[in-house]
Design a protein around this motif. Structure first.
Motif, PDB file in Angstrom:
ATOM      1  N   UNK A 123       7.982   4.073  -7.446  1.00  0.00           N
ATOM      2  CA  UNK A 123       6.984   4.613  -6.151  1.00  0.00           C
ATOM      3  C   UNK A 123       5.833   4.145  -5.740  1.00  0.00           C
ATOM      4  N   UNK A 138       4.166  -0.077   6.679  1.00  0.00           N
ATOM      5  CA  UNK A 138       5.045  -0.607   6.928  1.00  0.00           C
ATOM      6  C   UNK A 138       5.754   0.874   6.709  1.00  0.00           C
ATOM      7  N   UNK A 139       5.681   1.993   7.054  1.00  0.00           N
ATOM      8  CA  UNK A 139       6.374   3.492   5.799  1.00  0.00           C
ATOM      9  C   UNK A 139       5.357   3.988   6.822  1.00  0.00           C
ATOM     10  N   UNK A 189       5.082   1.482  -5.683  1.00  0.00           N
ATOM     11  CA  UNK A 189       4.735  -0.176  -5.288  1.00  0.00           C
ATOM     12  C   UNK A 189       5.278   0.688  -3.707  1.00  0.00           C
ATOM     13  N   UNK A 190       6.325   1.556  -3.309  1.00  0.00           N
ATOM     14  CA  UNK A 190       6.538   2.019  -1.273  1.00  0.00           C
ATOM     15  C   UNK A 190       5.116   2.687  -1.751  1.00  0.00           C
ATOM     16  N   UNK A 240       2.177   1.616  -2.277  1.00  0.00           N
ATOM     17  CA  UNK A 240       0.929   0.637  -2.158  1.00  0.00           C
ATOM     18  C   UNK A 240       0.990   0.143  -1.055  1.00  0.00           C
ATOM     19  N   UNK A 241       2.305  -0.819  -1.433  1.00  0.00           N
ATOM     20  CA  UNK A 241       2.628  -1.923  -1.123  1.00  0.00           C
ATOM     21  C   UNK A 241       3.384  -1.023   0.818  1.00  0.00           C
ATOM     22  N   UNK A 242       3.412  -0.501   1.237  1.00  0.00           N
ATOM     23  CA  UNK A 242       4.560  -0.065   2.161  1.00  0.00           C
ATOM     24  C   UNK A 242       3.273  -0.009   3.461  1.00  0.00           C
ATOM     25  N   UNK A 243       2.069   0.182   3.297  1.00  0.00           N
ATOM     26  CA  UNK A 243       1.188   0.467   3.883  1.00  0.00           C
ATOM     27  C   UNK A 243       0.822  -0.041   5.993  1.00  0.00           C
ATOM     28  N   UNK A 274       6.928   9.426   4.298  1.00  0.00           N
ATOM     29  CA  UNK A 274       7.340   8.693   3.734  1.00  0.00           C
ATOM     30  C   UNK A 274       6.327   8.061   2.600  1.00  0.00           C
TER      31      UNK A 274
END
Lengths: 485, 349
Positions: free
Chosen positions: A109, A119-120, A111-112, A114-117, A124
């Motif tokens: 999570x 995109x989510x 990764x979710x 940090x990298x989901x910035x 979330x």
């Protein structure tokens, strides 16, 4: 140096280095989750910027925590194979549960988040960072349940040459509800949050003293300061409970913490005292506070507190009765065929007193200093810019909680000696049959690699801490400027 | 119920799960390792190098936890095997762990200072931090298949050089190629433009080498290890290596048609097949001794108590599917195409 000393040094290097990164992860993740919550609740972009700036420092710190944790897990097998075999049934399963229950959650999570910035959804993102904070703190629980079991083994039975779990209800549930471990866990967690609070305040104070991003760092400081003060005060109360638990279950460690040699009633605490382990007494004792040690241990200034010279032979006798200990039996046969004999005697069955005692005093002294400093920080939280002395103090204070936490672990671990598993296995008995030369080389590699990576990481943390949040002053403003036009 | 969860059955279940966890680790971290190994070969400039890093981007950390879990499960379910295996493989294991440390920090550190020399130094670390684990995991597992010189007390009597025998080296080379191929496919899925084309070409070029190495390794296994004995006893198990070879043979079709996700899935099945082929062959030994069969650490001699194996099984049956579910979701969420614009974003490596 023999393989035991080298392996102990190596473990100390590996675990201390790992623990440079862990406490900040524990506290800063909670802080990130709180500011993300504020962002979702208020919609104020400043909180989002805060999450990103502190998150960057969090990630730099987190990566080293992860990788040094992996080497630690495998250390048990490489250097402490007799120990691993002895405790795997209980200790090993706690580590395995930690990985499946907590560590996956944290690593996935983060990764979710940090990298989901971009995109989510906000929600979330918020869920992810709370998952990270929860998982990190849960992960610490399982590790400390494992360590707490070594300190105060419960729920086991000895079958052959192994400590095996004594059923589900009588075994596993006792291991996970081990009061000793839970006390340690609370202490560790509060320490980690305190450290993180001072980290946040130190860096914020640096910027506030320079007039950078007043709103941003003012908000960070105002959030962190009461949080830190609460942690510091709770640590005092909870630390006392921790001491009471140690006095009850590990009297030798408690006596070493206070450098208390002879059993006596109404034991005073000396403000100045220096242990002399060779002669099993104190070299000097000055300025007694009457009955304080008795009071702290058992809540009564007149009560008797056992001294090391009585406890050591008692612990030894208990150990011998439980395990049929034969001092002349080799703890290991080395690969070259030579036996390694490390007899424990009734007299030397005690911790290294000077190290335990000094570490304890250092930790407690710093603890009182932290209460004072966090109180000042809380009082002047709106006026840091006008109090350059306080800002400077908070900046220079950043390393001190680290030192206090290391000292605390030195008390816990050095004070546990000579046992690896309390009164069930000596530290020497846990060793692997590997050549001392191999361990010597790997220890050198640990020191060089960790020293180098630690230096780089601290350099980068400092660099990004000073650089400040994105889209702010200096370099970042320029980047935004050129991106916009 | 109590019959199904007898101590013997639990040991067999955990032996299988042990093999399965290692194979999941190889499938997942395998592509990260492959990407890092291919870094100097496929990436021509800084942007392409960053694309390679970002292809592993959100996943390498979560993937590495499978290694921790595989290690933790070895410790919990088979403490004696954990103790003997990792003290015997002392030097290679520590080199592997140090390599993984450099791999991890190269992700985090590389892009933090704007200097050519700095980036180049971390690229070198990244390559060795991935190439060495591939090689060492191959050498270590091949030696486990073959048996290592441990005596009846579980003391390792060899040196690091005794692991570098022909079969061990073949295992190392085999793993390097397996992971490189796996990584090339992943890169082809995630990269766009010239790098995508190069990744596909690399995969096509690696395939013949992989096929030759697979057949060679299976043949050497026949010569150097007793692994096939279990397959003679239970021929049905041969479906595992057979499946692995079949999906490998299907690869040129997938590659030609550009069915990269199918190719990657086939590569994952291949890795699971190869790992389980070795693990099934080892049964009931976890750490076979090359000195005497009696000195081998077996499932029965290494296993934890029935209670611990039961508790761990419950934990595993609840947690592992949940972990797989949310990791699969994260893969679907973050497996976006890496385009040059992405590299400009702040979260990119």
């Amino acid at each position: 140096m023999d393989v035991i000393v080298l392996s102990r040094l190596q473990f100390a290097v590996a675990v201390f280095f790992h623990f440079i990164f862990v406490p900040l992860t524990l506290g800063l993740s909670v802080f990130l989750a709180v500011v993300e919550t504020l962002y979702v609740r208020t919609g104020n972009e400043q909180y989002e910027r805060m999450a990103r700036f502190w998150g960057k420092l969090f990630l730099l710190n987190f990566t080293l925590g992860v990788v040094t944790g992996i080497t630690l897990e495998f250390q048990f097998g490489t250097n402490w194979s007799r120990y691993s075999e002895y405790v795997g049934d209980i200790f090993g399963s706690l580590l395995a549960i930690e990985a499946t229950l907590a560590f996956f959650l944290e690593s996935t999570f983060i990764a979710v988040w940090h990298f989901g910035r971009g995109r989510i959804s906000k929600k979330l993102s918020l869920f992810s960072i709370w998952a990270v904070a929860f998982a990190g703190n849960l992960s610490a629980l399982w590790i400390i349940l494992a360590n707490g079991w070594m300190q105060h083994p419960v729920g086991h039975e000895i079958v052959g040459n192994r400590a095996v779990i004594a059923g589900f209800r009588e075994g596993f549930l006792k291991v996970v509800s081990n009061g000793f471990a839970w006390t340690m866990y609370c202490h560790t967690l509060l320490g980690a949050w305190l450290l993180s609070g001072f980290f946040l305040m130190g860096i914020s104070a640096w910027h506030l003293a320079r007039g950078n991003e007043k709103d941003f760092f003012g908000k960070s400081f105002r959030l962190a300061s009461p949080f830190t003060l609460i942690a510091a005060v709770l640590l005092l109360v909870q630390g006392h409970i921790n001491g009471v638990v140690v006095a009850k279950h590990q009297p030798a460690k408690f006596a070493a913490m206070e450098s208390h040699w002879e059993t006596s009633a109404a034991v005073p605490m000396y403000l100045f005292v220096w242990p002399d382990q060779e002669n099993r007494r104190n070299a000097f004792e000055l300025l007694p506070i009457p009955g304080l040690v008795s009071l702290l241990a058992f809540g009564d200034i007149g009560i008797e507190v056992k001294g090391l010279n009585e406890i050591a032979p008692m612990d030894f006798a208990e150990f011998q009765a439980k395990t049929n200990y034969d001092p002349q039996k080799p703890v290991a046969i080395l690969p070259d065929g030579s036996p390694l004999i490390r007899p424990l005697t009734p007299e030397n069955a005690m911790p290294p007193v000077l190290l335990t005692f000094l570490s304890f005093r250092l930790m407690v002294g710093l603890g009182f200093f932290f209460i004072l400093l966090s109180t000042l920080a809380c009082i002047y939280r709106e006026k840091i810019a006008e109090k350059p002395w306080l800002a400077r103090l908070l900046i220079w204070n950043i390393p001190l909680p680290y030192i206090a936490l290391m000292a605390g672990w030195a008390v816990a671990e050095a004070g546990r000696q000579p046992w690896l598993v309390y009164k069930l296995m000596t530290t020497s008995q846990g060793i692997s049959s590997v050549p001392a030369s191999s361990v010597g080389i790997s220890l050198l590699a640990f020191i060089l690699v960790y020293g180098f990576l630690g230096a780089v990481d601290i350099y980068l943390l400092r660099k990004f801490a000073i650089q400040g949040p994105a889209g702010g002053a200096g370099e970042n403003a320029q980047r935004t400027f050129s991106a916009n036009f | 119920m109590s019959d199904i969860l007898s101590h013997e059955n639990l040991q067999i279940i955990w032996f299988f799960l042990w093999g399965l966890l290692w194979s999941i680790y190889f499938v997942l971290d395998g592509f990260d390792i492959g990407l890092g190994t291919l870094l100097p070969l496929v990436a021509a400039d800084d942007d392409e190098r960053r694309m390679v890093y970002n292809a592993a981007g959100p996943f390498w950390d979560g993937n590495e936890v499978w290694l921790i879990t595989a290690g933790g499960v070895t410790f919990a379910a088979f403490p004696k095997a954990y103790a003997v295996m990792f003290s015997a493989l002392y030097a290679p294991l520590l080199i592997l762990l140090f390599a993984l440390i450099f791999r991890a920090v190269s992700f985090e550190f590389r892009n933090k200072i704007d200097s050519r020399g700095w980036r180049k130094a971390w690229d070198t670390c990244h390559f060795f931090g991935n190439f060495l684990p591939a090689l060492l995991l191959g050498v270590a597992f091949a030696n486990l298949f073959k048996g290592i010189p441990i005596d009846g007390r579980g003391i390792y009597l060899g040196s690091i050089l005794s692991l570098l025998n022909l079969y061990g080296i073949a295992g190392g080379v085999f793993f390097v190629i397996v992971f490189a191929f796996h990584g090339a496919l992943w890169l082809a899925i995630r990269a766009e433009g010239a790098l995508h084309d190069k990744a596909r070409k690399t995969a096509s070029m690696l395939w013949p080498a992989l096929l030759v190495m697979t057949l060679l390794f299976l043949a050497l296994t026949w010569v150097y290890t007793p692994l096939y004995n279990n397959y003679f006893k239970t021929p049905a198990l041969l479906t595992v290596p057979f499946l692995a070879v079949t999906v490998l043979l299907a690869q040129p079709f997938c590659l030609k048609k550009g069915r990269l996700v199918s190719a990657f899935t086939a590569s994952a099945v291949f890795i699971v097949g190869v790992t389980l082929f070795g693990v099934f062959g080892m049964f009931p030994a976890l750490v076979p001794s090359s000195i005497s069969a009696a000195a081998s650490i077996t499932v029965a001699s290494a296993a934890s108590s029935q209670v611990t194996l039961t508790i761990m099984l419950v934990v595993a049956l609840i947690c592992v599917p949940v972990v797989i579910a949310y990791q699969a979701w994260v893969y679907s969420l973050l497996s976006f195409k890496i385009i040059p614009e992405y590299l400009a974003s702040e979260e990119a490596y």
